[in-house]
Design a protein around this motif. Structure first.
Motif, short mmCIF file in Angstrom:
data_model
loop_
_atom_site.label_atom_id
_atom_site.label_comp_id
_atom_site.label_asym_id
_atom_site.label_seq_id
_atom_site.Cartn_x
_atom_site.Cartn_y
_atom_site.Cartn_z
N ARG A 41 41.34 -0.26 0.53
CA ARG A 41 41.25 -1.82 0.39
C ARG A 41 41.59 -2.55 -0.85
O ARG A 41 41.95 -3.72 -1.13
CB ARG A 41 39.71 -2.34 0.72
CG ARG A 41 39.57 -2.08 2.01
CD ARG A 41 40.16 -2.97 3.12
NE ARG A 41 39.76 -3.08 4.46
CZ ARG A 41 39.82 -1.97 5.35
NH1 ARG A 41 40.81 -1.32 5.27
NH2 ARG A 41 39.39 -2.39 6.62
N THR A 42 41.49 -1.52 -1.87
CA THR A 42 41.78 -1.80 -3.35
C THR A 42 43.24 -2.07 -3.74
O THR A 42 43.70 -2.84 -3.97
CB THR A 42 40.97 -1.26 -4.25
OG1 THR A 42 39.64 -1.08 -4.11
CG2 THR A 42 41.34 -1.53 -5.72
N LEU A 43 43.83 -1.07 -3.22
CA LEU A 43 45.33 -0.89 -3.68
C LEU A 43 46.10 -1.71 -2.64
O LEU A 43 47.49 -1.94 -2.74
CB LEU A 43 45.92 0.69 -3.61
CG LEU A 43 45.22 1.45 -4.47
CD1 LEU A 43 45.39 3.06 -4.35
CD2 LEU A 43 45.54 1.05 -5.78
N HIS A 44 45.88 -1.62 -1.26
CA HIS A 44 46.56 -2.44 -0.34
C HIS A 44 45.85 -3.26 0.72
O HIS A 44 45.59 -3.11 1.81
CB HIS A 44 47.13 -1.24 1.01
CG HIS A 44 47.88 -0.13 0.29
ND1 HIS A 44 47.94 1.12 0.76
CD2 HIS A 44 48.85 -0.33 -0.75
CE1 HIS A 44 48.72 1.94 -0.19
NE2 HIS A 44 49.10 0.98 -1.01
N PRO A 45 45.47 -4.44 -0.03
CA PRO A 45 44.65 -5.53 0.67
C PRO A 45 45.40 -6.10 1.71
O PRO A 45 44.77 -6.91 2.55
CB PRO A 45 44.36 -6.44 -0.49
CG PRO A 45 45.26 -6.23 -1.65
CD PRO A 45 45.83 -4.83 -1.37
N GLN A 46 46.66 -6.08 1.81
CA GLN A 46 47.68 -6.80 2.61
C GLN A 46 47.66 -6.04 3.98
O GLN A 46 48.05 -6.34 4.76
CB GLN A 46 48.99 -6.94 2.24
CG GLN A 46 49.76 -5.91 2.01
CD GLN A 46 49.43 -4.92 0.92
OE1 GLN A 46 48.64 -4.98 0.44
NE2 GLN A 46 50.40 -3.86 0.91
N LEU A 47 47.31 -4.83 4.04
CA LEU A 47 47.53 -3.78 5.17
C LEU A 47 46.18 -3.91 5.89
O LEU A 47 44.97 -4.15 5.51
CB LEU A 47 47.65 -2.46 4.68
CG LEU A 47 49.10 -2.07 4.51
CD1 LEU A 47 49.34 -0.64 4.03
CD2 LEU A 47 50.22 -2.50 5.65
N THR A 48 46.47 -3.74 7.39
CA THR A 48 45.26 -3.39 8.30
C THR A 48 45.08 -1.94 8.70
O THR A 48 46.27 -1.45 8.81
CB THR A 48 45.45 -4.72 9.43
OG1 THR A 48 46.36 -4.28 10.43
CG2 THR A 48 45.35 -5.91 9.03
N THR A 49 44.12 -1.70 9.19
CA THR A 49 44.15 -0.42 10.06
C THR A 49 44.84 -0.25 11.01
O THR A 49 45.74 0.79 10.97
CB THR A 49 42.53 -0.25 10.54
OG1 THR A 49 41.62 -0.28 9.29
CG2 THR A 49 42.36 1.31 11.21
N ALA A 50 45.01 -1.33 11.91
CA ALA A 50 45.99 -1.24 13.06
C ALA A 50 47.44 -1.01 12.54
O ALA A 50 48.07 -0.30 13.23
CB ALA A 50 45.86 -2.43 13.74
N GLN A 51 47.66 -1.57 11.45
CA GLN A 51 49.23 -1.69 11.04
C GLN A 51 49.40 -0.20 10.49
O GLN A 51 50.22 0.50 10.74
CB GLN A 51 49.53 -2.52 9.76
CG GLN A 51 49.51 -3.94 10.25
CD GLN A 51 49.41 -4.89 9.00
OE1 GLN A 51 49.09 -4.92 8.03
NE2 GLN A 51 50.37 -5.95 9.05
N VAL A 52 48.32 0.52 9.92
CA VAL A 52 48.42 1.88 9.32
C VAL A 52 48.57 2.86 10.41
O VAL A 52 49.49 3.65 10.29
CB VAL A 52 47.22 2.43 8.53
CG1 VAL A 52 47.48 3.77 8.15
CG2 VAL A 52 47.39 1.38 7.38
N ALA A 53 47.80 2.63 11.43
CA ALA A 53 47.90 3.61 12.74
C ALA A 53 49.15 3.43 13.65
O ALA A 53 49.79 4.28 13.78
CB ALA A 53 46.62 3.10 13.76
N ALA A 54 49.79 2.16 13.62
CA ALA A 54 50.88 1.96 14.33
C ALA A 54 52.08 2.28 13.56
O ALA A 54 53.08 3.20 14.25
CB ALA A 54 51.07 0.41 14.56
N ALA A 55 52.23 2.55 12.32
CA ALA A 55 53.23 3.00 11.42
C ALA A 55 53.31 4.36 11.79
O ALA A 55 54.49 4.91 11.88
CB ALA A 55 53.19 2.43 10.04
N GLY A 56 52.15 5.22 11.68
CA GLY A 56 52.10 6.43 11.68
C GLY A 56 52.66 6.83 13.32
O GLY A 56 53.58 7.86 13.37
N VAL A 57 51.96 6.39 14.31
CA VAL A 57 52.18 6.80 15.68
C VAL A 57 53.55 6.45 15.92
O VAL A 57 54.42 7.26 16.67
CB VAL A 57 51.29 5.95 16.61
CG1 VAL A 57 51.78 5.91 17.99
CG2 VAL A 57 49.93 6.12 16.47
#
Length: 244
Positions: A193-209
């Motif tokens: 949350r500190t380094l990437h406040p613009q990202l969401t969990t869903a976005q991180v998950a989708a990018a990896g998948v």
């Protein structure tokens, strides 16, 4: 091993289930371990070989997810399927961000963590902290009084560096095993949350998948970083079906 206490009884009905404390953690030996993803992948490789395990579905949580992918790439014959729950390694960091994270995790800060902060750190892992986590907190506070706690803290620091130095995101496309990816929708730790406040969990998950050739994804509502523990019934059902 405690993280799998709500998983093992159910999944053991249909499969042989083994949970491990990695070297430096839990009840396993303390010592001077490098903490790299390759080191832990080698440990699990030897574990699989020693027990002559076949058709292994490797289930990895958080750092364990990054280790699982590392093992699947290094020893593909060891791993039949992968389950990655809230895996590290899907979120990527720049070199300055890596340095910032390294400076945050130190042995001295871990050794001197106040009891209130220990409780808060555990709370960050959950959407609604289960009552059983109080036992984890009590154990952690007792651990801090042990002579080898500094060795444990050094292992955690080494492991953090190991995750940063052993990125997997750009290698996910090489994973050939069928993979189930599970995230909690309310994961407070991924993304950072500190380094990437613009990202969401869903976005991180989708990018990896999106990088994985043979993946399916599930996002569990009202669950945090320990989604497999908070939503054990749903998680166990998905994994049992995936393994079958």
């Amino acid at each position: 091993m405690r993280a799998w206490e709500r998983t093992l009884p159910e999944l053991s009905k249909t499969a042989r289930c083994l949970a491990v404390d990695l070297p430096g953690y839990g009840k396993s030996s303390k010592g001077h371990f490098p903490g790299t993803m390759d080191f832990y992948a080698e440990v699990i490789h030897h574990f699989i070989q020693k027990l002559r395990l076949k058709k292994v579905t490797l289930v990895g949580h958080s750092m364990g997810g990054q280790i699982a992918v590392t093992l699947a790439l290094k020893y593909p014959a060891d791993v039949h399927k992968l389950v990655l729950t809230s895996p590290a390694g899907f979120e990527t960091f720049t070199e300055p961000e890596k340095q910032q994270l390294r400076s945050f995790y130190t042995v001295s800060s871990m050794v001197s963590t106040p009891a209130a902060q220990v409780r808060l750190n555990h709370k960050y892992n959950c959407y609604r902290m289960p009552a059983e986590v109080d036992l984890w907190i009590a154990e952690r506070l007792r651990m801090m009084q042990c002579d080898d706690f500094a060795q444990y803290a050094q292992t955690v620091v080494n492991s953090m560096a190991g995750m940063l130095d052993g990125p997997i995101f750009d290698r996910l496309a090489q994973v050939q095993q069928p993979t189930l990816v599970v995230f909690g929708a309310e994961d407070f730790l991924i993304p950072n949350r500190t380094l990437h406040p613009q990202l969401t969990t869903a976005q991180v998950a989708a990018a990896g998948v999106a990088q994985l050739p043979h993946a399916q994804q599930a996002v569990l509502p009202e669950a945090g970083h320990f989604a497999h523990y908070e939503k054990a019934a749903e998680f166990n059902s998905m994994v049992a079906a995936f393994v079958k």
